[in-house]
Design an enzyme around this catalytic site. Structure first.
Site, short mmCIF file in Angstrom:
data_model
loop_
_atom_site.label_atom_id
_atom_site.label_comp_id
_atom_site.label_asym_id
_atom_site.label_seq_id
_atom_site.Cartn_x
_atom_site.Cartn_y
_atom_site.Cartn_z
CG HIS A 121 -5.34 -2.19 5.54
ND1 HIS A 121 -4.38 -1.58 6.30
CD2 HIS A 121 -4.72 -3.22 4.93
CE1 HIS A 121 -3.23 -2.22 6.16
NE2 HIS A 121 -3.41 -3.24 5.34
CG ASP A 198 -7.33 2.30 1.77
OD1 ASP A 198 -6.63 2.16 0.75
OD2 ASP A 198 -7.20 1.59 2.79
CD GLN A 201 -5.39 -4.40 -2.06
OE1 GLN A 201 -5.21 -4.84 -3.20
NE2 GLN A 201 -4.54 -4.63 -1.08
CE LYS A 224 -1.12 -2.37 -0.58
NZ LYS A 224 -0.85 -3.64 0.08
CB CYS A 364 -3.75 -5.07 8.02
SG CYS A 364 -2.01 -5.41 8.03
#
Ligand code: PLP
Length: 414
Positions: A121, A198, A201, A224, A364
């Protein structure tokens, strides 16, 4: 089915759009919020709104206590050994920028290398570009194969004594690929590099233990994972946080301020200058309670089943190209696709008319899309409240788009 049990908890899902039930398939962008999270936000503002870590009156003490309690809940949720390893930020983006600024500026020098992947991302790409440009460091990229799986043999080739950081997404927000972080981190550590993950997600969708991942930094966003916007998390090993200089300077991160210089608090407060997003950080703890009550393993199992259903149903639609791995144990519930009839934006617009919310564009991840050879994709992303009828609606919507955009024979001349 899990979704049938939890849908009632999400008031927004009861509405209709253009006279059709809202089908929300954009949780990778932001998740919907359960009633108890919304209520907890209202409760904060109605009952104990006050600034934290400074007031000595009752409601300020309550706000401070709940803010720190939330930090503790989040630490337990991700298996951190102590709450002080959890730094509140605004988002994943801010968490990664914090590391790039505070750790990066102190540890990256000219000629050093940072290994990223081609599926990052922009928020795990641009901060490192900025740092590399400032420090004359080099960025290297692990490619992915035709299935969207990282090519780890290439990773081995890229690693060297110049590698100072490996920064990788846990789950791709486009391909859905779940990367083998444990293996990547072990290899990086053996080469003397630090590892950032990261987890924007992954933490919302599966059990994640920072100890099991074996990384040094883990970043994720509350919005999220059923929490409010404005609250994100940087988890880091305490010794790293302790050695790092601050990110933002200002109130509440200091011990002693003189006109020319200051000393700083211990982590995590050293990294939380000024008034934080108090309500949002407190209420993120409520979201964590909610998710834990359901169970992250149950959420992952539900999403795996529904991803299987989604991939099978979409594959039946003529002209649809699916991206990302097919093996369900290697991917999560983010399904990006292209059609042969229309631009993803047009497809998303038709779906919107059917009450279906999906995202269209580059999500993104411009370099990832360039690598796929497409400018944009349409993306359906799943969460605990989605069910098979949401996917059936998506498939019906795609048939409508196909019908609208398919070339028709020119009318016969009279
Ligand atoms: N990383 C990944 C993989 C994401 O999917 C996102 C958001 O879409 C981000 C980082 C950035 O998250 P935020 O916008 O909450 O900072």
């Amino acid at each position: 089915m899990l979704a049938e049990r939890v849908r009632e908890d999400f008031p927004i899902l009861k509405q209709t759009v253009y006279g059709k039930p809202l089908v929300y398939l954009d949780s990778a962008a932001t998740s919907q919020k359960p009633r108890r999270v919304i209520d907890a936000l209202v409760r904060y503002y109605q009952e104990y709104n006050a600034n934290i870590h400074r007031g000595i009156y009752r409601i300020a003490e309550e706000a401070t206590m709940r803010y720190e309690q939330s930090r503790g809940k989040i630490a337990a949720f991700i298996g951190a050994t102590r709450p002080e390893e959890v730094v509140f930020t605004r988002s994943t983006t801010e968490a990664i920028n914090l590391v790039a600024y505070a750790w990066g500026r102190a540890n990256i020098r000219a000629g050093d290398e940072i290994i990223l992947t081609e599926m990052e991302h922009h928020s795990n790409l641009v901060p490192w570009q900025l740092l590399a440009a400032e420090k004359q460091a080099k960025l290297r990229f692990i490619p992915f194969d035709g299935q969207g799986i990282l090519q780890l043999d290439e990773y081995q080739r890229l690693l060297s004594e110049r590698t100072k950081l490996v920064a990788v997404t846990h789950q791709s927000n486009v391909l859905g690929t779940i990367n083998p972080i444990k293996e990547i981190a072990m290899t990086a550590h053996a080469a003397g590099a630090t590892v950032l993950v990261d987890a924007a997600q992954s933490v919302p969708h599966m059990p994640v233990s920072v100890g099991d991942l074996g990384a040094d930094f883990v970043a994720f966003s509350g919005h999220k994972m059923c929490g409010p916007t404005g609250a994100g998390v940087l988890w880091a090993r305490y010794d790293l946080l302790d050695a790092m200089p601050p990110f933002h300077g200002g109130g509440e991160m200091i011990m002693l301020v003189q006109l020319e210089s200051s000393t700083y608090k211990d982590p995590p407060h050293k990294f939380e200058a000024g008034t934080p997003s108090i309500a949002d950080c407190i209420v993120l703890g409520e979201a964590v309670d909610y998710l834990q009550g359901i169970g992250m393993a149950a959420i992952r199992a539900h999403e795996q089943r529904l991803t299987d259903y989604t991939l099978r149903r979409l594959a039946e639609v003529e002209g649809v190209t699916l991206f990302g791995p097919r093996q369900l144990d290697r991917r999560g519930g983010v399904v990006a696709f292209a059609t042969d009839v229309a631009h993803p934006h047009d497809v998303a617009q038709v779906l919107d008319q059917e009450g279906i919310a999906v995202r269209a564009g580059h999500h993104c991840t411009q370099p990832l899309h360039r690598r796929l050879g497409v400018a944009a994709t349409t993306r359906a992303s799943l969460y605990l409240y989605n069910n098979e009828s949401d996917i059936d609606a998506l498939v019906r919507g795609l048939h409508v788009a196909r019908h609208l955009f398919s070339p028709r024979p020119a009318p016969a001349k009279r």
